[in-house]
Design a protein around this motif. Sequence first.
Motif, short mmCIF file in Angstrom:
data_model
loop_
_atom_site.label_atom_id
_atom_site.label_comp_id
_atom_site.label_asym_id
_atom_site.label_seq_id
_atom_site.Cartn_x
_atom_site.Cartn_y
_atom_site.Cartn_z
N SER A 1 0.82 -1.21 0.00
CA SER A 1 0.00 0.00 0.00
C SER A 1 0.85 1.26 0.00
CB SER A 1 -0.92 0.01 1.22
OG SER A 1 -0.17 -0.02 2.42
N GLY A 2 0.35 2.27 -0.74
CA GLY A 2 0.99 3.58 -0.74
C GLY A 2 2.24 3.70 -1.58
N GLN A 3 2.67 2.63 -2.22
CA GLN A 3 3.88 2.70 -3.04
C GLN A 3 3.57 3.30 -4.41
OE1 GLN A 3 6.31 -0.87 -3.09
NE2 GLN A 3 5.67 -1.46 -1.03
N SER A 4 4.60 3.73 -5.13
CA SER A 4 4.40 4.31 -6.46
C SER A 4 5.53 3.87 -7.38
CB SER A 4 4.34 5.83 -6.39
OG SER A 4 5.55 6.36 -5.88
N ALA A 5 5.22 3.80 -8.68
CA ALA A 5 6.22 3.39 -9.66
C ALA A 5 5.76 3.78 -11.05
CB ALA A 5 6.47 1.89 -9.59
N ASP A 6 6.73 4.08 -11.92
CA ASP A 6 6.46 4.36 -13.33
C ASP A 6 6.97 3.19 -14.17
OD1 ASP A 6 5.56 6.79 -12.47
OD2 ASP A 6 7.30 7.93 -13.16
N GLY A 7 6.19 2.81 -15.17
CA GLY A 7 6.63 1.81 -16.13
C GLY A 7 6.79 0.42 -15.57
N VAL A 8 6.08 0.10 -14.48
CA VAL A 8 6.21 -1.23 -13.89
C VAL A 8 5.41 -2.24 -14.72
CG1 VAL A 8 4.23 -0.96 -12.34
CG2 VAL A 8 6.09 -2.50 -11.71
N GLU A 9 5.87 -3.49 -14.73
CA GLU A 9 5.24 -4.55 -15.52
C GLU A 9 4.96 -5.77 -14.64
OE1 GLU A 9 6.21 -7.40 -19.42
OE2 GLU A 9 7.78 -6.18 -18.49
N PHE A 10 3.71 -6.25 -14.71
CA PHE A 10 3.33 -7.50 -14.04
C PHE A 10 2.88 -8.48 -15.11
CE2 PHE A 10 2.42 -4.14 -10.94
CZ PHE A 10 3.04 -4.62 -9.79
N ALA A 11 3.49 -9.65 -15.15
CA ALA A 11 3.12 -10.66 -16.15
C ALA A 11 2.99 -12.02 -15.47
CB ALA A 11 4.17 -10.73 -17.26
N GLN A 12 1.86 -12.67 -15.70
CA GLN A 12 1.58 -14.00 -15.16
C GLN A 12 1.77 -14.05 -13.65
OE1 GLN A 12 4.07 -16.46 -17.89
NE2 GLN A 12 2.11 -17.33 -18.55
N SER B 1 -3.71 -0.77 -1.81
CA SER B 1 -4.48 0.46 -1.66
C SER B 1 -3.56 1.68 -1.71
CB SER B 1 -5.25 0.45 -0.33
OG SER B 1 -4.36 0.34 0.77
N GLY B 2 -4.03 2.71 -2.40
CA GLY B 2 -3.27 3.95 -2.49
C GLY B 2 -2.04 3.88 -3.37
N VAL B 3 -1.83 2.78 -4.08
CA VAL B 3 -0.69 2.66 -4.99
C VAL B 3 -0.88 3.62 -6.16
CG1 VAL B 3 0.34 1.13 -6.72
CG2 VAL B 3 0.02 0.33 -4.38
N GLN B 4 0.22 4.22 -6.65
CA GLN B 4 0.18 5.12 -7.79
C GLN B 4 1.08 4.58 -8.89
OE1 GLN B 4 0.25 9.38 -7.07
NE2 GLN B 4 0.01 9.04 -4.86
N LEU B 5 0.49 4.39 -10.07
CA LEU B 5 1.20 3.81 -11.21
C LEU B 5 1.07 4.72 -12.42
CD1 LEU B 5 -0.13 0.14 -10.91
CD2 LEU B 5 2.07 1.01 -10.07
N ASP B 6 2.12 4.78 -13.22
CA ASP B 6 2.07 5.52 -14.48
C ASP B 6 2.72 4.65 -15.54
OD1 ASP B 6 1.96 7.34 -16.51
OD2 ASP B 6 3.01 8.95 -15.46
N LEU C 1 -7.55 -2.91 -3.63
CA LEU C 1 -7.04 -1.92 -4.59
C LEU C 1 -7.68 -0.56 -4.36
CD1 LEU C 1 -7.06 -3.92 -7.97
CD2 LEU C 1 -5.27 -3.81 -6.25
N ALA C 2 -8.26 -0.34 -3.20
CA ALA C 2 -8.95 0.92 -2.93
C ALA C 2 -8.02 2.11 -3.16
CB ALA C 2 -9.48 0.94 -1.50
N ASN C 3 -8.54 3.10 -3.88
CA ASN C 3 -7.84 4.37 -4.14
C ASN C 3 -6.53 4.19 -4.91
OD1 ASN C 3 -9.78 6.03 -2.77
ND2 ASN C 3 -8.97 5.22 -0.85
N LEU C 4 -6.36 3.05 -5.57
CA LEU C 4 -5.23 2.91 -6.50
C LEU C 4 -5.42 3.88 -7.65
CD1 LEU C 4 -3.54 -0.30 -7.78
CD2 LEU C 4 -4.47 1.31 -9.46
N ARG C 5 -4.35 4.51 -8.09
CA ARG C 5 -4.42 5.46 -9.20
C ARG C 5 -3.41 5.07 -10.27
NH1 ARG C 5 -7.11 10.36 -8.12
NH2 ARG C 5 -8.03 10.38 -6.03
N HIS D 1 -8.81 4.83 -9.68
CA HIS D 1 -8.75 5.70 -10.85
C HIS D 1 -7.85 5.03 -11.89
CE1 HIS D 1 -10.66 8.67 -8.40
NE2 HIS D 1 -10.49 9.64 -9.27
N TRP D 2 -8.45 4.61 -13.00
CA TRP D 2 -7.69 4.02 -14.12
C TRP D 2 -7.95 4.93 -15.31
CZ3 TRP D 2 -4.75 -0.37 -13.21
CH2 TRP D 2 -4.07 -0.90 -14.32
#
Length: 232
Positions: free
Chosen positions: A55-66, A75-80, A94-98, A118-119
């Motif tokens: 929760s609360g972490q953030s990252a740009d360009g992260v990839e999750f596969a399988q 919750s509260g994670v921020q992704l770009d 995933l509450a308040n994930l952006r 927010h997606w």
Amino acid sequence: MGARSSRRSGSGVARWRVPVKPRPPTALDLATLAEHSLEDEASFRRLGFFDLDLSGQSADGVEFAQCRFKGADLSGVQLDGASVADCLFERTNLANLRAEKSSMIRVRLSTLRMTGVHWINGALRDVTVSECRLDLSSFRFTDFTGVVFDGCNLTRADFQNADLTGVRFTDCDLTGAQFSQATMAGTRFANCVLAGVGGVTSMAGAIIAPQDLAALSYTLAEALGIQIEAGD
């Protein structure tokens, strides 16, 4: 932003298809907080995120596969610019994930808390969302392809300017949801609560079950300035 073309069959009605299932790995390694916290440009493959608190972490360009998420807290994670492919999410928060400019491809989401997600300006393709709480969520400017919402709480969800062509909503509560400027050719609603939805005039081309029409008709009449008068 230019108008997006809707995905239609030759008959003029948008095709609906069953979402392609995620492709599970033959084996999973267990993720740990020490080695698998979110970082920019990180790639997570064939990992099980079981009961982990991210929760609360953030990252740009992260990839999750399988990957598989079960009992995890995002919750509260921020992704770009994130990519999520061939993943399963169960009983995860995933509450308040952006997420912005992010994609989900061949993903199944089951019994999740997604209040306030927010997606934005992203893409969902071959995604099944089942028995999830998505009240106050936002999917503005997001493109949907082969997506199903089944048994979800979508009260006051925001689909403004989204491309919902061919999306199926079944047994969902969409009270107060917003569809302004959405593309909805072939969007299907069955056994849904549609009271007080916004942007009802953007629902041209949608397909609605007869039992769902009564509540929607009052909202449409109000949007068009039609007065309903009881007979003598």
